[in-house]
Motif scaffolding. Sequence first.
Motif, mmCIF file in Angstrom:
data_model
loop_
_atom_site.group_PDB
_atom_site.id
_atom_site.type_symbol
_atom_site.label_atom_id
_atom_site.label_comp_id
_atom_site.label_asym_id
_atom_site.label_seq_id
_atom_site.Cartn_x
_atom_site.Cartn_y
_atom_site.Cartn_z
ATOM 1 N N ASP A 215 50.230 44.240 46.028
ATOM 2 C CA ASP A 215 48.786 44.450 46.124
ATOM 3 C C ASP A 215 48.106 44.188 44.783
ATOM 4 O O ASP A 215 47.034 43.561 44.713
ATOM 5 C CB ASP A 215 48.494 45.883 46.590
ATOM 6 C CG ASP A 215 48.902 46.109 48.035
ATOM 7 O OD1 ASP A 215 49.110 45.114 48.748
ATOM 8 O OD2 ASP A 215 49.033 47.294 48.439
ATOM 9 N N LYS A 218 47.897 40.540 43.993
ATOM 10 C CA LYS A 218 46.787 39.923 44.745
ATOM 11 C C LYS A 218 45.448 40.241 44.080
ATOM 12 O O LYS A 218 44.546 39.385 44.002
ATOM 13 C CB LYS A 218 46.787 40.430 46.184
ATOM 14 C CG LYS A 218 45.711 39.792 47.078
ATOM 15 C CD LYS A 218 45.809 40.298 48.494
ATOM 16 C CE LYS A 218 44.777 39.602 49.377
ATOM 17 N NZ LYS A 218 43.410 39.757 48.903
ATOM 18 N N HIS A 219 45.304 41.494 43.555
ATOM 19 C CA HIS A 219 44.079 41.853 42.848
ATOM 20 C C HIS A 219 43.893 40.975 41.604
ATOM 21 O O HIS A 219 42.772 40.558 41.277
ATOM 22 C CB HIS A 219 44.125 43.336 42.433
ATOM 23 C CG HIS A 219 44.104 44.273 43.598
ATOM 24 N ND1 HIS A 219 44.599 45.551 43.531
ATOM 25 C CD2 HIS A 219 43.652 44.098 44.883
ATOM 26 C CE1 HIS A 219 44.453 46.136 44.706
ATOM 27 N NE2 HIS A 219 43.885 45.268 45.548
ATOM 28 N N ALA A 221 45.059 37.931 41.251
ATOM 29 C CA ALA A 221 44.691 36.586 41.712
ATOM 30 C C ALA A 221 43.224 36.538 42.131
ATOM 31 O O ALA A 221 42.490 35.588 41.801
ATOM 32 C CB ALA A 221 45.594 36.174 42.879
ATOM 33 N N ASP A 222 42.760 37.589 42.846
ATOM 34 C CA ASP A 222 41.358 37.628 43.283
ATOM 35 C C ASP A 222 40.425 37.708 42.079
ATOM 36 O O ASP A 222 39.369 37.030 42.039
ATOM 37 C CB ASP A 222 41.128 38.835 44.184
ATOM 38 C CG ASP A 222 41.829 38.685 45.527
ATOM 39 O OD1 ASP A 222 42.214 37.557 45.866
ATOM 40 O OD2 ASP A 222 42.000 39.713 46.227
ATOM 41 N N ALA A 223 40.789 38.529 41.088
ATOM 42 C CA ALA A 223 39.946 38.650 39.895
ATOM 43 C C ALA A 223 39.899 37.336 39.123
ATOM 44 O O ALA A 223 38.836 36.915 38.623
ATOM 45 C CB ALA A 223 40.465 39.784 39.007
ATOM 46 N N THR A 224 41.060 36.657 39.011
ATOM 47 C CA THR A 224 41.118 35.372 38.299
ATOM 48 C C THR A 224 40.263 34.319 39.003
ATOM 49 O O THR A 224 39.504 33.554 38.365
ATOM 50 C CB THR A 224 42.577 34.885 38.208
ATOM 51 O OG1 THR A 224 43.351 35.887 37.534
ATOM 52 C CG2 THR A 224 42.661 33.573 37.457
ATOM 53 N N LYS A 225 40.369 34.278 40.331
ATOM 54 C CA LYS A 225 39.591 33.304 41.093
ATOM 55 C C LYS A 225 38.098 33.575 40.944
ATOM 56 O O LYS A 225 37.286 32.648 40.800
ATOM 57 C CB LYS A 225 40.001 33.370 42.555
ATOM 58 C CG LYS A 225 39.287 32.348 43.442
ATOM 59 C CD LYS A 225 39.794 32.449 44.865
ATOM 60 C CE LYS A 225 39.071 31.440 45.754
ATOM 61 N NZ LYS A 225 39.526 31.526 47.166
ATOM 62 N N SER A 226 37.732 34.864 40.975
ATOM 63 C CA SER A 226 36.311 35.220 40.835
ATOM 64 C C SER A 226 35.804 34.859 39.442
ATOM 65 O O SER A 226 34.660 34.411 39.277
ATOM 66 C CB SER A 226 36.121 36.717 41.088
ATOM 67 O OG SER A 226 36.465 37.048 42.422
ATOM 68 N N THR A 229 35.129 31.142 39.437
ATOM 69 C CA THR A 229 33.928 30.801 40.225
ATOM 70 C C THR A 229 32.663 31.119 39.446
ATOM 71 O O THR A 229 31.717 30.304 39.393
ATOM 72 C CB THR A 229 33.941 31.580 41.549
ATOM 73 O OG1 THR A 229 35.130 31.253 42.274
ATOM 74 C CG2 THR A 229 32.722 31.235 42.390
ATOM 75 N N GLN A 252 31.818 42.368 46.197
ATOM 76 C CA GLN A 252 33.249 42.059 46.159
ATOM 77 C C GLN A 252 33.905 42.660 44.925
ATOM 78 O O GLN A 252 35.006 43.228 44.988
ATOM 79 C CB GLN A 252 33.453 40.540 46.182
ATOM 80 C CG GLN A 252 32.967 39.866 47.456
ATOM 81 C CD GLN A 252 33.173 38.353 47.430
ATOM 82 O OE1 GLN A 252 33.971 37.849 46.623
ATOM 83 N NE2 GLN A 252 32.452 37.640 48.281
ATOM 84 N N LEU A 256 36.780 45.458 44.757
ATOM 85 C CA LEU A 256 38.015 45.161 44.036
ATOM 86 C C LEU A 256 38.258 46.208 42.949
ATOM 87 O O LEU A 256 39.382 46.682 42.737
ATOM 88 C CB LEU A 256 37.944 43.745 43.435
ATOM 89 C CG LEU A 256 39.200 43.259 42.709
ATOM 90 C CD1 LEU A 256 40.399 43.231 43.654
ATOM 91 C CD2 LEU A 256 38.963 41.866 42.122
#
Length: 583
Positions: A215, A218-219, A221-226, A229, A252, A256
């Motif tokens: 988990d 994944k957090h 990865a989500d933070a890096t992608k955000s 962006t 979001q 997160l």
Amino acid sequence: MAEKGSENMENNSADDAVPGRVEQVLCQPCSSKGKQTIADVFCSICDEFQCMDCSNIHKTYAFMKNHKLVNAKDIKEKPVSFDMKGLDQCDQHHKDLEFFCEDENQLCCSTCAIVNHRKCHSVVEIRMIAGRPESTRSQLKAKLQEIRNKAETVVKYTKSSKERLNKDVKEVTVKIRRMRDNVMKMFDDLEVSVAKDAESFKTETFDKLTKKQSDSEKHIADATKSFETIDNVHQKGTPSQQFILEQRMKNQVDELSSNVDKECQRLETVTVSFDFDKTLKLPPLPISDYVPGQLTLRFSISEDVKPIAPVDPIVKLTKITCIDLKQTGDDVMEPFYTGLDFLPDGRLITVDNKNKKCLIYNEKLERVGSFQLSYKPQSVVAVSEEEVAITSANQYKLDFLRVSKSNEITLIRTCKVNTKYESICSKDERHLVVGTNDDTRHVRIVSLSGEEKDFNINLRNKKYPIGTSACTYIRNSDKVVLTDRDEHTVYIYDIKSNTRVVVKDDRIKEPWGVAVGPLDCILVCSNKIHSIVQISQTGRVLSSYKLDMKCSYRVCVSKDKSVISVTNNVDGVRKLQLLKITL
């Protein structure tokens, strides 16, 4: 006289005896003078065969007049002189015993007869009465036989005791060797059992840690992608696009952030250790009882992580009010509250075991209601807005009572059950959790209609007598908490994983009552040190609050988790107290 002896003398030797010849005995005084004279008499005092001439000396001296003379022909052989070895002499004067005092039944020498027995009426010569037919000898022999029989019995049992002693001493070595074998087997079994529990714990914990790691990755990865962006839109997008993105990303990012914060709050370092108990217990107890140690599962917060919010916050207690429980006019004994719980509206419901009562108190601990029971109640729990359930100390039943808003109490129904209950608490809207009395099923589930069933957990092979254990249930995590007063231990059973945590601490002495507090912490009455102890669900002792009453016994928590009530078990100074809860 010499001629006479010469003519009639016969050899006294048996070898020279002639058939038809009369056997003759020679006079001993004459024989000492070289004469051979036939003896006519025998003197037992002089111990001699004498002829008539020699025996005339008895008539000459007065002290010899009492000598008893018998015809020599009547004496077949000279009496053999027996060595009495001093028994025929006086212990005091060391003279021959010649007299017997029949008055005092005592042997006397001549001095004793004159000095000590001259006033006695019957002192006779022993030789005069020695031949009397009496049963003394047979009586003495019978008594001696009895003595010998008893002494032989003593010898027999003494020999038997010595043999048994030798056998017992040898058995000690055998028992020690047997004990050594049992201990070795015990450690072999212990190794298998503990390794199994530890491996099971590791497997379960690995799954949880793996999920937590996944988990968090994944957090990341989500933070890096955000991040990417936001940077791209900031560099290449228009102000309108940037504004739109920021607004859409805000929710979001908040979500997160909240998820990551929760993960940080639950960061724990998991360790497994094994410690030996102080007392080594041996078979034939089941292995769960006699193993010389206990697998302890510990959780601790990692020092290099600072959580956003404190984990397992410490509960603070502040005294609100307290009353003494005294015997009133309608009480037959001093009150003893063995059960208490809060109704949803904040009123306190209690049961008095000694006086067979159910009572209601308001927020100021003023008694506002009472109901007389026909049995000794043991515990009580609120099951709805106006309904409570009461257990009995010695009856197989569960009573349900209605408690109205106006503090009137009425019996609604009675459910017959198969187990004696002690403690009781809520499980869900339709079921209760009960602690049993003298049953190996320490905790059970009972429905509001009286149907019973067991938890699917491994319990110790032990029975808890009345007043030695209590239980509670943590609904959110599906865990049962059980206190063991005699072993100073609190057990936390995880129903889902069928595992347990064993809690022992110097602050936990004779734990009795137990309840679920704020954030599902565990509050335990530590009777021996007069306090309330706070324990986390993972088994960490968080705090201990010293009460101003001795021997805390039962505790309950209000439905909004803002107040607790505590009662104690001390004759003469029993109290009921309310305390405010803050975090």
